[in-house]
Design a protein around this motif. Sequence first.
Motif, short mmCIF file in Angstrom:
data_model
loop_
_atom_site.label_atom_id
_atom_site.label_comp_id
_atom_site.label_asym_id
_atom_site.label_seq_id
_atom_site.Cartn_x
_atom_site.Cartn_y
_atom_site.Cartn_z
N LEU A 64 0.81 -1.22 0.00
CA LEU A 64 0.00 0.00 0.00
C LEU A 64 0.84 1.27 0.00
N GLY A 65 2.04 1.21 0.57
CA GLY A 65 2.84 2.41 0.75
C GLY A 65 2.49 3.11 2.05
N ASP A 66 3.35 4.01 2.49
CA ASP A 66 3.21 4.64 3.81
C ASP A 66 1.87 5.36 3.97
N GLU A 67 1.55 6.23 3.02
CA GLU A 67 0.37 7.08 3.18
C GLU A 67 -0.92 6.27 3.21
N MET A 68 -1.09 5.36 2.26
CA MET A 68 -2.33 4.58 2.20
C MET A 68 -2.43 3.62 3.37
N PHE A 69 -1.29 3.03 3.79
CA PHE A 69 -1.35 2.12 4.92
C PHE A 69 -1.73 2.87 6.19
N ASP A 70 -1.13 4.03 6.42
CA ASP A 70 -1.44 4.79 7.63
C ASP A 70 -2.90 5.25 7.63
N GLU A 71 -3.41 5.63 6.47
CA GLU A 71 -4.82 6.02 6.38
C GLU A 71 -5.71 4.83 6.73
N MET A 72 -5.38 3.67 6.18
CA MET A 72 -6.14 2.46 6.48
C MET A 72 -6.00 2.11 7.96
N GLY A 73 -4.77 2.20 8.49
CA GLY A 73 -4.53 1.84 9.88
C GLY A 73 -5.32 2.70 10.85
N PRO A 95 -8.10 -8.56 8.68
CA PRO A 95 -8.66 -9.16 7.46
C PRO A 95 -10.18 -8.96 7.34
N ASP A 96 -10.90 -9.15 8.46
CA ASP A 96 -12.35 -8.97 8.43
C ASP A 96 -12.72 -7.50 8.19
N PHE A 97 -11.97 -6.59 8.79
CA PHE A 97 -12.22 -5.16 8.58
C PHE A 97 -12.05 -4.80 7.11
N LEU A 98 -10.96 -5.25 6.50
CA LEU A 98 -10.70 -4.91 5.10
C LEU A 98 -11.73 -5.55 4.17
N LYS A 99 -12.27 -6.67 4.58
CA LYS A 99 -13.28 -7.34 3.75
C LYS A 99 -14.63 -6.61 3.82
N ALA A 100 -14.89 -5.93 4.95
CA ALA A 100 -16.22 -5.36 5.16
C ALA A 100 -16.29 -3.84 4.99
N ALA A 101 -15.19 -3.14 5.21
CA ALA A 101 -15.24 -1.68 5.25
C ALA A 101 -14.82 -1.06 3.92
N TYR A 104 -11.93 -0.27 1.23
CA TYR A 104 -11.00 -1.42 1.17
C TYR A 104 -11.69 -2.69 0.69
N SER A 105 -12.99 -2.81 1.00
CA SER A 105 -13.74 -4.00 0.59
C SER A 105 -13.87 -4.09 -0.93
N GLU A 106 -13.63 -2.96 -1.63
CA GLU A 106 -13.69 -2.96 -3.09
C GLU A 106 -12.43 -3.57 -3.70
N HIS A 107 -11.45 -3.88 -2.87
CA HIS A 107 -10.18 -4.46 -3.32
C HIS A 107 -9.89 -5.71 -2.48
N PRO A 108 -10.51 -6.84 -2.82
CA PRO A 108 -10.41 -8.04 -1.98
C PRO A 108 -8.99 -8.55 -1.78
N VAL A 109 -8.07 -8.15 -2.63
CA VAL A 109 -6.68 -8.59 -2.44
C VAL A 109 -6.13 -8.08 -1.11
N LEU A 110 -6.64 -6.96 -0.62
CA LEU A 110 -6.14 -6.40 0.64
C LEU A 110 -6.49 -7.30 1.81
N SER A 111 -7.72 -7.75 1.89
CA SER A 111 -8.10 -8.65 2.99
C SER A 111 -7.39 -9.99 2.85
N ASP A 112 -7.17 -10.44 1.61
CA ASP A 112 -6.45 -11.71 1.42
C ASP A 112 -4.99 -11.59 1.86
N LEU A 113 -4.34 -10.48 1.52
CA LEU A 113 -2.96 -10.28 1.97
C LEU A 113 -2.90 -10.21 3.49
N ALA A 114 -3.84 -9.51 4.09
CA ALA A 114 -3.86 -9.41 5.55
C ALA A 114 -4.11 -10.77 6.19
N ALA A 115 -5.00 -11.57 5.58
CA ALA A 115 -5.28 -12.90 6.12
C ALA A 115 -4.06 -13.82 6.03
#
Length: 261
Positions: A64-73, A95-101, A104-115
């Motif tokens: 994600l890079g620093d800015e996007m990760f910190d925003e997500m965090g 993983p559940d947060f990224l899948k539902a919120a 981020y939920s529009e990019h399922p690869v994020l929840s998969d990477l987190a899982a």
Amino acid sequence: MSDFARQQSDFQRGILADDDTILSEILDSPRETRVALFGVYRYAYGSRLVESMRKDHELLHRYLGDEMFDEMGHAYVRARPSEHPNLRWFSQGLPDFLKAAAPYSEHPVLSDLAALEKALNDAFDAAEGEVLALDAMAAFAPEQWNDLVFAPHPSARRIDVSTNAAAIWMALKNEDTPPDAATLEEPSRLLIWRQDTTPMFRELSSEEAMMWDEAADRIPFGVLCEMLATYDDPDGAAARGAGYLHGWITAGLLTAASLRE
């Protein structure tokens, strides 16, 4: 409740729940308002949690890079305040947060990477366990094999991902350019475990994943082979089952084999 205890409670609620009650007991400084002064504490609290998430999800951070990760965090911190004194467990729900919120939920690869990273972290922290040696299988007579049941190593985890997160993870780990995110035609079945002190994973065929899941539920080897016969050549089911079993043992995925009681 003492006045000091009440102030502590208000201070904590002000940080965790954005409750501004505590502001009535803070004075403006010559240079900053009380809102700005207390905001330092709020931001520091969230930033410390996000920092711990960077450590637990190093490759998601890299992706994600620093800015996007910190925003997500910080979005995760607001949605799921810490409820455990050990920071190790704070990002368990990521993983559940990224899948539902959204978004981020529009990019399922994020929840998969987190899982995947969560499973690798959990495998690393899992309890120790005996490792079944290949020569231990010689203790069982051929006629006993149908009744053998197996115990998976405490570090073993199974997850399914709907995207090419595993390929992206490998590229990031090797500091290569990751492929574009893609949704797979069928889920990728991953087996995660710790070999010695190193967490690792590999992809399983649908057949092997089925056998592993059933074996982990202590289904006897004979029944497992009957299940394999429904996947492919029935005459080769026992040989395929033995091959999968051999691979699990040599990888240190099992702690014991025993006769069904």
